[in-house]
Write an enzyme that holds these catalytic residues in place. Structure first.
Site, PDB file in Angstrom:
ATOM      1  N   HIS A 147       3.128   4.863   3.024  1.00 59.45           N
ATOM      2  CA  HIS A 147       3.352   4.255   4.333  1.00 59.45           C
ATOM      3  C   HIS A 147       2.098   3.575   4.857  1.00 59.45           C
ATOM      4  O   HIS A 147       0.980   3.878   4.445  1.00 59.45           O
ATOM      5  CB  HIS A 147       3.810   5.308   5.352  1.00 59.45           C
ATOM      6  CG  HIS A 147       2.757   6.345   5.655  1.00 59.45           C
ATOM      7  ND1 HIS A 147       2.494   7.395   4.815  1.00 59.45           N
ATOM      8  CD2 HIS A 147       1.906   6.480   6.701  1.00 59.45           C
ATOM      9  CE1 HIS A 147       1.520   8.137   5.330  1.00 59.45           C
ATOM     10  NE2 HIS A 147       1.133   7.589   6.488  1.00 59.45           N
ATOM     11  N   ASP A 149       0.470   3.257   8.648  1.00 61.44           N
ATOM     12  CA  ASP A 149       0.677   4.049   9.861  1.00 61.44           C
ATOM     13  C   ASP A 149       1.346   3.232  10.973  1.00 61.44           C
ATOM     14  O   ASP A 149       1.005   2.069  11.208  1.00 61.44           O
ATOM     15  CB  ASP A 149      -0.654   4.591  10.387  1.00 61.44           C
ATOM     16  CG  ASP A 149      -1.204   5.723   9.508  1.00 61.44           C
ATOM     17  OD1 ASP A 149      -0.409   6.373   8.803  1.00 61.44           O
ATOM     18  OD2 ASP A 149      -2.430   5.940   9.544  1.00 61.44           O
ATOM     19  N   HIS A 297      -0.863   4.262   2.367  1.00 61.47           N
ATOM     20  CA  HIS A 297      -1.469   5.474   1.831  1.00 61.47           C
ATOM     21  C   HIS A 297      -0.424   6.548   1.608  1.00 61.47           C
ATOM     22  O   HIS A 297       0.712   6.451   2.082  1.00 61.47           O
ATOM     23  CB  HIS A 297      -2.622   5.970   2.704  1.00 61.47           C
ATOM     24  CG  HIS A 297      -2.264   6.180   4.141  1.00 61.47           C
ATOM     25  ND1 HIS A 297      -2.212   5.153   5.055  1.00 61.47           N
ATOM     26  CD2 HIS A 297      -1.931   7.307   4.827  1.00 61.47           C
ATOM     27  CE1 HIS A 297      -1.862   5.637   6.239  1.00 61.47           C
ATOM     28  NE2 HIS A 297      -1.687   6.938   6.126  1.00 61.47           N
ATOM     29  N   ARG A 312      -7.120  13.124  12.215  1.00 64.41           N
ATOM     30  CA  ARG A 312      -7.136  11.657  12.187  1.00 64.41           C
ATOM     31  C   ARG A 312      -7.195  11.071  13.576  1.00 64.41           C
ATOM     32  O   ARG A 312      -6.516  11.549  14.487  1.00 64.41           O
ATOM     33  CB  ARG A 312      -5.870  11.171  11.502  1.00 64.41           C
ATOM     34  CG  ARG A 312      -5.854   9.668  11.296  1.00 64.41           C
ATOM     35  CD  ARG A 312      -4.475   9.166  10.982  1.00 64.41           C
ATOM     36  NE  ARG A 312      -3.642   9.179  12.182  1.00 64.41           N
ATOM     37  CZ  ARG A 312      -2.322   9.078  12.175  1.00 64.41           C
ATOM     38  NH1 ARG A 312      -1.669   8.981  11.047  1.00 64.41           N
ATOM     39  NH2 ARG A 312      -1.646   9.089  13.300  1.00 64.41           N
TER      40      ARG A 312
HETATM   41  O1  LIG Z   1      -3.497  13.890   5.070  1.00 64.32           O
HETATM   42  C1  LIG Z   1      -3.709  12.812   4.526  1.00 64.32           C
HETATM   43  O2  LIG Z   1      -4.369  12.720   3.491  1.00 64.32           O
HETATM   44  C2  LIG Z   1      -3.178  11.535   5.120  1.00 64.32           C
HETATM   45  C3  LIG Z   1      -2.221  11.793   6.216  1.00 64.32           C
HETATM   46  C4  LIG Z   1      -1.764  10.505   6.845  1.00 64.32           C
HETATM   47  O3  LIG Z   1      -0.823   9.916   6.443  1.00 64.32           O
HETATM   48  C5  LIG Z   1      -2.553   9.931   7.945  1.00 64.32           C
HETATM   49  O4  LIG Z   1      -3.565  10.513   8.319  1.00 64.32           O
HETATM   50  O5  LIG Z   1      -2.157   8.884   8.454  1.00 64.32           O
HETATM   51 FE   LIG Z   2      -0.598   8.013   7.528  1.00 61.06          FE
END
Ligand SMILES: O=C(O)CCC(=O)C(=O)O
Ligand SMILES: [Fe+2]
Length: 321
Positions: A147, A149, A297, A312
């Protein structure tokens, strides 16, 4: 599926179209020596210890490790500019062993703009720091899906800064895919079909896996389905990027359902091509900063019941065009 034409070398940045920011054009580098340091800022342009500063690419077109930068210290304009240039070129930057406080993580991200507030607060989240804690059974984890974000927003995030606080004993890597390379490698026939197309993005298909209707219903008014171009132009480099993802893109506008499904499947599969990807193995305290305009990602869910904690922050973005 379309044949792929994998370029032998990094595709040079294309000249920006008229109107794109000129100072943002990526200068060619091409002088990295092996895995370590090669680029130093001119003397006296920063308080950071630049002897160690370097950018070590991890893949052909995506992913680079930045050394010699302490993200907990304020960035000078010169360093911010250097990191932005590296971000535009490598699309995701990795900074080992930063161990940032949440506040330092926010402060670093704010060098690129306002932080996005999170519409779906879970336990452990603050308004702008999203916490992914795999050990908490009630906390949904966004894994196993390629995806970009929040493309269900009218203005999806420009980028995000993720730090791993706790890592499982093995596994738990994150992968990113380069959507400029993915676009460049489509056949001309496919590009002609999508170059002026738009697609609908909606959070429901992506989030239905994790949240019940009682959580999702109130958000439907805030985030009605939105249309974005299937191919967006990067606002800083002028490059064309494939901009659909299997999490949130539901339909190509104006196409029959079957045709749209088939084309979206082909386009979303481009993120699966290993040549367009980089995969990062985390240690606690490592930080990734990605350009959400240019990448997808995927968090690899291969660590069973072990604990993995990530935090994040996302930086507000522009409307794709
Ligand atoms: O936990 C992760 O490695 C990525 C998670 C994710 O999709 C994000 O942080 O947007
Ligand atoms: Fe993500």
């Amino acid at each position: 599926m379309t044949a792929l034409h994998i370029p032998a070398t990094t595709t040079p940045a294309q000249a920006p179209p008229p109107g794109a920011l000129r100072e943002a054009v990526i200068p060619g580098h091409g002088f990295y020596e092996g895995r370590r340091i090669l680029r130093r800022l001119p003397e006296g342009r920063s308080e950071q210890p630049y002897e160690q500063f370097g950018i070590a690419p991890l893949g052909a077109t995506i992913g680079a490790e930045v050394t010699g930068v302490d993200l907990s210290r304020p960035l000078t304009a010169a360093l911010r500019e250097e990191l932005n240039r590296a971000l535009l070129e490598w699309k995701v930057l990795f900074f080992r062993q930063q161990h940032l406080t949440s506040q330092a993580q926010r402060d670093f991200a704010r060098n690129w703009g306002e932080l996005e507030t999170n519409p779906l607060l879970d336990r452990g989240d603050s308004e702008d720091v999203v916490r992914f804690d795999k050990s908490a059974a009630t906390t949904p984890t966004f894994e196993n899906i390629w995806h970009t974000d929040v493309t269900f927003r009218e203005r999806p995030a420009m980028g995000a800064v993720l730090q791993l606080r706790e890592v499982p004993p093995h596994g738990g890597d994150t992968m990113w895919a380069d959507m400029a390379a993915a676009y460049d490698n489509l056949s001309r026939e496919v590009r002609e079909r999508i170059d002026r197309a738009t697609a609908v993005h909606d959070f429901i298909p992506g989030f239905r896996r994790f949240y019940g209707p009682e959580r999702l219903a109130p958000l439907q008014q805030q985030f009605p389905p939105v249309e974005h171009p299937v191919v967006r132009t990067h606002p800083e480099t002028g490059r064309r990027m494939l901009f659909v993802n299997s999490s949130f893109t539901t339909r190509i506008t104006g196409m029959e359902r079957a045709e749209s499904d088939e084309l979206l499947r082909l386009l979303c599969q481009q993120a699966h091509v290993p040549e367009f990807q980089v995969r990062f193995h985390w240690r606690a305290g490592d930080v990734a900063f990605w350009d959400n305009r240019a990448t997808q990602h995927y968090a690899v869910a291969d660590y069973g019941d072990a604990r993995r904690v990530a935090e994040r922050v996302a930086i507000a973005g522009d409307r794709p065009y």
